[in-house]
Design a protein around this motif. Structure first.
Motif, PDB file in Angstrom:
ATOM      1  N   ILE A   1      -3.155  -7.103  -1.299  1.00 23.48           N
ATOM      2  CA  ILE A   1      -2.450  -6.349   0.236  1.00 23.48           C
ATOM      3  C   ILE A   1      -1.544  -6.414   0.909  1.00 23.48           C
ATOM      4  O   ILE A   1      -0.416  -5.748   1.138  1.00 23.48           O
ATOM      5  N   PHE A   2      -0.971  -8.301   0.425  1.00 23.07           N
ATOM      6  CA  PHE A   2       0.427  -8.659   1.076  1.00 23.07           C
ATOM      7  C   PHE A   2       1.365  -7.737  -0.060  1.00 23.07           C
ATOM      8  O   PHE A   2       2.667  -6.931   0.751  1.00 23.07           O
TER       9      PHE A   2
ATOM     10  N   SER B   1       2.062  -3.582   1.093  1.00 25.13           N
ATOM     11  CA  SER B   1       2.217  -4.059   1.913  1.00 25.13           C
ATOM     12  C   SER B   1       3.977  -3.515   2.564  1.00 25.13           C
ATOM     13  O   SER B   1       4.484  -3.039   2.091  1.00 25.13           O
ATOM     14  N   CYS B   2       4.383  -4.837   1.079  1.00 28.75           N
ATOM     15  CA  CYS B   2       6.084  -5.056   0.586  1.00 28.75           C
ATOM     16  C   CYS B   2       6.769  -3.558  -0.458  1.00 28.75           C
ATOM     17  O   CYS B   2       7.804  -3.539   0.660  1.00 28.75           O
TER      18      CYS B   2
ATOM     19  N   TYR C   1       4.993  -0.318   0.153  1.00 26.74           N
ATOM     20  CA  TYR C   1       4.858   0.010   1.177  1.00 26.74           C
ATOM     21  C   TYR C   1       6.341   0.316   1.940  1.00 26.74           C
ATOM     22  O   TYR C   1       6.919   0.932   2.846  1.00 26.74           O
ATOM     23  N   TYR C   2       6.543  -1.130   2.376  1.00 26.13           N
ATOM     24  CA  TYR C   2       8.133  -0.799   3.138  1.00 26.13           C
ATOM     25  C   TYR C   2       9.068  -1.007   2.766  1.00 26.13           C
ATOM     26  O   TYR C   2      10.078  -0.136   3.201  1.00 26.13           O
TER      27      TYR C   2
END
Length: 298
Positions: free
Chosen positions: A15-16, A19-20, A22-23
């Protein structure tokens, strides 16, 4: 470390990482879309700009409503209908009781529009000559009737009437005839131009006709109108009329100086209403509405 803890740690790391990713990949795109949207929003809107219209104060006036009376002999049947008026406001802030939509429909059904004011063309045109320049027989054509004829110098032109063959005096006399050579300054081409002076008894004056240009009557004005299919209609006085696609058009008022005319259209279908329109360079307007607006401004 238990197996569940390991699974939880792996899921958290995934998940982390997502998220990175996507950012780093999605955020720049969002910023670009936001910048483009802001640029569009900063542009001035196109089309007709809506503006506030100052509406004049409406002052109601009381009137006496007629007493309701029975419709039968026994005095038991009462019947009363009241239709509230429809009121619009025009672009000048005036109250009006005629629907702008119906006015536009009427305008679109009215076939002719204003073309302009011009000088009346002289219908007699030069066709040619035979013989000598000193003693020619000159050929003409009347463009309005397509009738061709010829004549000699200083004699009234008399021709056989097409239907009966009887002598017909046209009231035209050739006063002079000459040829001149004209050089085109653009290409140097030399052409021969015929110049004829003809006396028109009907007009009561001499008319000069040149073979290389149209002859117009400077003191004879006409107003022209044109239909969507290119049909043209020229008028010179009140009362002139024409028929177009079954409807009859009659000139009710004519002002050459202002370039305005009021024309009545009488539809072929008797069940349809007549239309009275004002035609000018400003367009086609309902003549009754124009009169009301002018009266209100006064």
């Amino acid at each position: 470390m238990k197996i569940f803890d390991k699974i939880f740690l792996i899921v958290a790391l995934l998940i982390f990482g997502a998220s990175c990713a996507y950012y780093f990949y999605a955020v720049p795109g969002i910023e670009k879309v936001a910048a483009r949207s802001n640029a569009y929003l900063s542009e001035k809107a196109k089309g007709v700009e809506w503006k506030d219209i100052s509406v004049r104060e409406f002052k109601p006036v009381q009137i006496e409503w007629p007493e309701v009376r029975p419709q039968d002999e026994a005095g038991k049947w009462f019947f009363q209908v009241f239709t509230p008026p429809q009121i619009w406001i025009d672009s000048d802030g005036n109250f009006m009781t005629e629907s702008p939509y119906m006015k536009e429909v009427a305008r679109q059904k009215f076939a002719f529009s204003y073309e302009g004011v011009s000088n009346e063309p002289y219908p007699i045109k030069y066709k040619g000559y035979y013989g000598t320049v000193e003693s020619p027989r000159i050929e003409f054509v009347n463009e309005s009737t397509k009738f061709q004829f010829s004549g000699t110098m200083n004699k009234e032109i008399v021709v056989p009437e097409p239907s009966t063959g009887k002598p017909l005096n046209l009231g035209l006399t050739v006063k002079s005839f000459k040829l001149k050579r004209v050089t085109n300054p653009k290409n140097g081409i030399i052409t021969q131009v015929a110049i004829i002076v003809i006396n028109d008894k009907k007009l009561g004056r001499d008319i000069t006709i040149e073979s290389d240009k149209e002859t117009v009557l400077e003191d004879e004005s006409r107003m022209g109108f044109v239909a969507p299919d290119g049909t043209k209609w020229y008028v010179k006085k009140v009362g002139d009329s024409t028929t177009y696609k079954g409807s009859r058009y009659i000139v009710k008022s004519l002002n050459m100086g202002k370039g305005e005319a009021i024309i009545e259209m009488i539809p072929e279908d008797a069940s349809l209403d007549k239309q009275l329109m004002k035609l000018s360079s400003a367009g086609v307007e309902n003549a009754d509405s124009v009169k009301k607006a002018t009266k209100n401004k006064k």
